[in-house]
Write an enzyme that holds these catalytic residues in place. Sequence first.
Site, PDB file in Angstrom:
ATOM      1  N   PHE A  57       0.867  -1.230   0.087  1.00  0.00           N
ATOM      2  CA  PHE A  57       0.199   0.187  -0.067  1.00  0.00           C
ATOM      3  C   PHE A  57       0.853   1.284   0.067  1.00  0.00           C
ATOM      4  O   PHE A  57       1.645   1.344   0.885  1.00  0.00           O
ATOM      5  CB  PHE A  57      -0.883   0.075   1.195  1.00  0.00           C
ATOM      6  CG  PHE A  57      -1.813   1.196   1.236  1.00  0.00           C
ATOM      7  CD1 PHE A  57      -2.960   1.309   0.303  1.00  0.00           C
ATOM      8  CD2 PHE A  57      -1.565   2.356   1.770  1.00  0.00           C
ATOM      9  CE1 PHE A  57      -3.709   2.515   0.186  1.00  0.00           C
ATOM     10  CE2 PHE A  57      -2.677   3.620   1.831  1.00  0.00           C
ATOM     11  CZ  PHE A  57      -3.682   3.566   0.963  1.00  0.00           C
ATOM     12  N   ASP A  62       9.541   2.491   1.353  1.00  0.00           N
ATOM     13  CA  ASP A  62       8.215   3.170   1.976  1.00  0.00           C
ATOM     14  C   ASP A  62       8.148   3.192   3.630  1.00  0.00           C
ATOM     15  O   ASP A  62       7.737   1.851   3.735  1.00  0.00           O
ATOM     16  CB  ASP A  62       7.130   2.899   1.224  1.00  0.00           C
ATOM     17  CG  ASP A  62       5.639   3.620   1.997  1.00  0.00           C
ATOM     18  OD1 ASP A  62       5.677   4.288   2.903  1.00  0.00           O
ATOM     19  OD2 ASP A  62       4.992   3.232   1.123  1.00  0.00           O
ATOM     20  N   LYS A  83       3.194   9.907   8.079  1.00  0.00           N
ATOM     21  CA  LYS A  83       2.319   9.567   9.319  1.00  0.00           C
ATOM     22  C   LYS A  83       2.843  10.376  10.769  1.00  0.00           C
ATOM     23  O   LYS A  83       2.644  11.434  10.866  1.00  0.00           O
ATOM     24  CB  LYS A  83       2.495   8.231   9.527  1.00  0.00           C
ATOM     25  CG  LYS A  83       1.396   7.672   8.446  1.00  0.00           C
ATOM     26  CD  LYS A  83       1.088   6.215   8.849  1.00  0.00           C
ATOM     27  CE  LYS A  83       0.006   5.371   8.133  1.00  0.00           C
ATOM     28  NZ  LYS A  83      -1.492   5.632   8.455  1.00  0.00           N
TER      29      LYS A  83
END
Length: 390
Positions: free
Chosen positions: A128, A215, A244
């Site tokens: 993702f 990532d 985040k």
Amino acid sequence: MTDVLMSTYNPLPISIERGEGAWVWDTQGKKYLDAFAGIAVTSLGHCHPAIVKHLQEQVTKVIHSSNILTVPEQHALAKKLTQISGMEQVFFANSGAEANECAIKLARMYGHNKKISNPTIVVMEGAFHGRTLATITASGNRRVQAGFEPLVQGFLRAPYNDLDALRAIAKNAQNVVAIMVEPVQGEGGVRAADDNYLPEVRKICDENGWLMILDEIQTGMGRTGKWFAFQYHDFKPDILTSAKALGNGLPISACLVHGKADNLFKPGNHGSTFGGNPLCCSTALKVIETLEQENALANAKEVGAYLLAQLQDALLSIKGVIAVRGKGLLIGIELDRPCRDLLAMSAEQGVLISTTAEKVVRLVPPLIITKEQTDLIVNVLARVIPQFLQ
Ligand code: PLP
């Protein structure tokens, strides 16, 4: 009543009015332990005094200037980020997907500089990377792609944790410029790379002149017990993305480069109106300094190992619990069925959790959580999971 919000989410009827550390209170006054931290975002917990004080001061100075001008707060944060990551240059954006877009554009630019006019990036099944068109294409989940075709060209998919598949691509595929991978697939169900996988991916990239893009949007900023999960090994990626927890709730992301990925962009190649603004950058720097002062990485490692062991003890013998796994304070409990209903059941008992990949309960509490607080998570899950599985 017509809903004024597009129905992209299906939220629980709980609204948080205030928070303090790992605790939050809803608009009805009910208290919860926050075991998902806004999906791995509020690592310092809610309303950390150092962050509140910094924000109060910064908003009275300047919130936004522009990338047309020099933004000293960007330089200060970039310096700190390069120190903690070992990377060399940084571009700031506002979300994880944008940081990954930047990484994808860098890889394409790298290819074009090598006269590869059709550059291809190898991405993983179960990955993702975000919700923009390029990042849904890079993501290995049909559910995020369906309905948005035509997808973006220039991606090739491989099974995660399968080095032979990457070697076969190296032998047969044309135009590959990079491999993009997560150290732990968070949205993919908290699935970690095998121990030797990332170092071997690094080798394959080196042997073929490809960039390695990591990532670390979910795994970075201390979540697994190191600033970045790759630091458990002895290599560096060429491109690293972070978001985040970087701003502890303020929207900021970063794409970091090193070595052959340095200096690929020239003025005009990439940009963002909000990216790198003084408020988010100065706050992210304060977040990093406060994580250091709080010893939050060591806490993530120690309390994470404790919580994982307690959960394994309490849950693994229950029929329907398939696995309990994780690294640091990124923990997944895989069940034999879709488990979204557990969100409300657990909230009812005073613990906020998240679920992912349909069948996985995901725990990503603040990195400052205590062992005693995690005992409450274990107690509640040990009650509600058997009820749910009945
Ligand atoms: N990459 C990873 C590994 C993620 O976990 C996420 C979000 O969950 C993203 C990218 C996308 O980040 P954002 O939602 O900030 O665009």
